[in-house]
Design a protein around this motif. Structure first.
Motif, PDB file in Angstrom:
ATOM      1  N   ASP A 140       0.818  -1.211   0.000  1.00  0.00           N
ATOM      2  CA  ASP A 140       0.000   0.000   0.000  1.00  0.00           C
ATOM      3  C   ASP A 140       0.853   1.264   0.000  1.00  0.00           C
ATOM      4  N   SER A 141       2.145   1.132   0.374  1.00  0.00           N
ATOM      5  CA  SER A 141       3.009   2.315   0.398  1.00  0.00           C
ATOM      6  C   SER A 141       3.409   2.763  -1.007  1.00  0.00           C
ATOM      7  N   ILE A 142       3.299   1.866  -1.994  1.00  0.00           N
ATOM      8  CA  ILE A 142       3.643   2.258  -3.362  1.00  0.00           C
ATOM      9  C   ILE A 142       2.510   1.976  -4.346  1.00  0.00           C
ATOM     10  N   ALA A 143       1.414   1.385  -3.868  1.00  0.00           N
ATOM     11  CA  ALA A 143       0.350   0.982  -4.789  1.00  0.00           C
ATOM     12  C   ALA A 143      -1.016   1.494  -4.357  1.00  0.00           C
ATOM     13  N   ALA A 144      -1.040   2.588  -3.580  1.00  0.00           N
ATOM     14  CA  ALA A 144      -2.313   3.132  -3.115  1.00  0.00           C
ATOM     15  C   ALA A 144      -3.092   3.747  -4.262  1.00  0.00           C
TER      16      ALA A 144
END
Length: 298
Positions: free
Chosen positions: A150-154
């Motif tokens: 989720d830190s790079i694919a939000a």
């Protein structure tokens, strides 16, 4: 950032350390059996034509659709439920069973987010995908594990999503799209605590979305029996520990990491170096430790 820092690890598979680690993961065999068939299909997309010819005398129309699926799997669940460890061990066993002599399991580092410079995260992410793709040559396989995805694919639709984040998500989506041409020789496993924040385009592309939960009462009992082998505790005392580590009111039950990173060290610290580990040490430690706060939002 140097090239090696893009990844936390690059493990040649099959790897004996991961094989041994799988034996310590509670419920691993059942989980592996559950996901095996579909993941095997992802890693063997280039064999589908031969399968179709052997069993159906020709090319089935459905084969093209299956072979063209996105090589993306999502493992989601609360913090400390073993998603990343399972991802690496599952990949290792799959690669061993496929008899791939030269395969690599990459674990992407959160350092890929960079230092905040414009374009840095996108550049590093593109470089990571390039290196994974280069590693397979013409015959090899690779699995890319992305922890805390989720830190790079939000979702790019979030109000607070910055332009840099949106561009990085675009890069990841395009990279996964491009991996299809390798027909299963590269598979990406995204691990996240927050499924609902992932970009919908990634969710649509996932060939499998697998949920990881905190251990049930039965699983906590099995975990304690396994980990406390050799410690003298009665059945009633074991039941008490199972109860103490379970949910209470609004507080959730413990995660696997709660046991191994906080509970066991606290209990041993109370006994070391002058006393043997006892139920009293374990019970007191359990009473003084709160379960990790729930983070999963779906």
């Amino acid at each position: 950032m140097s090239q090696t820092e893009i990844f936390d690890s690059e493990t040649q598979a099959p790897n004996p350390v991961l094989t041994a680690r799988a034996k310590t993961l509670l419920g691993f065999d059942a989980r592996y059996a559950k996901v095996h068939d579909q993941l095997q299909l992802l890693l063997a997309a280039d064999d589908l034509d031969r399968w179709s010819s052997r069993h159906h005398g020709g090319q089935l129309a459905i084969v093209d659709a299956v072979a063209d699926q996105y090589p993306l799997v999502i493992f989601h669940g609360d913090v400390g439920t073993g998603k990343t460890a399972a991802a690496e061990c599952i990949a290792n066993r799959l690669l061993a069973e496929s008899r791939t002599e030269d395969a690599t399991i990459f674990r992407l580092s959160n350092r890929v987010r960079g230092s905040g410079k414009v374009g840095e995260m996108t550049t590093l992410l593109a470089e990571a995908l390039k290196r994974v793709t280069a590693s397979i040559g013409k015959t090899r396989r690779a699995v890319l594990v992305i922890d805390e995805a989720d830190s790079i694919a939000a979702s790019r639709a979030q109000e607070h999503s910055h332009h840099e984040d949106k561009v990085a998500v675009n890069t990841l989506i395009q990279g996964i799209d491009d991996l299809r041409r390798h027909r299963g020789r590269v598979v990406v496993i995204l691990c996240t605590n927050r499924l609902s924040v992932l970009d919908p385009a990634l969710l649509r592309r996932a060939a499998m979305i697998e949920r990881f939960d905190r251990p049930s009462e039965e699983e906590r009992r099995e975990l304690l029996l396994r980990d406390l082998k050799g410690v003298h505790i009665t059945s009633a005392q074991l039941t008490k520990l199972v109860e103490l580590t379970g949910p209470h009111g609004d507080a959730p039950g413990w995660t696997y990491s709660d046991f191994r990173t906080r509970f066991y060290p606290a209990a041993i610290a109370a006994a070391f170096p002058d006393e043997p580990l006892s139920f009293d040490h374990l019970c007191n430690a359990a009473r003084n430790i709160a379960a990790s706060q729930a983070m999963e939002d779906r």
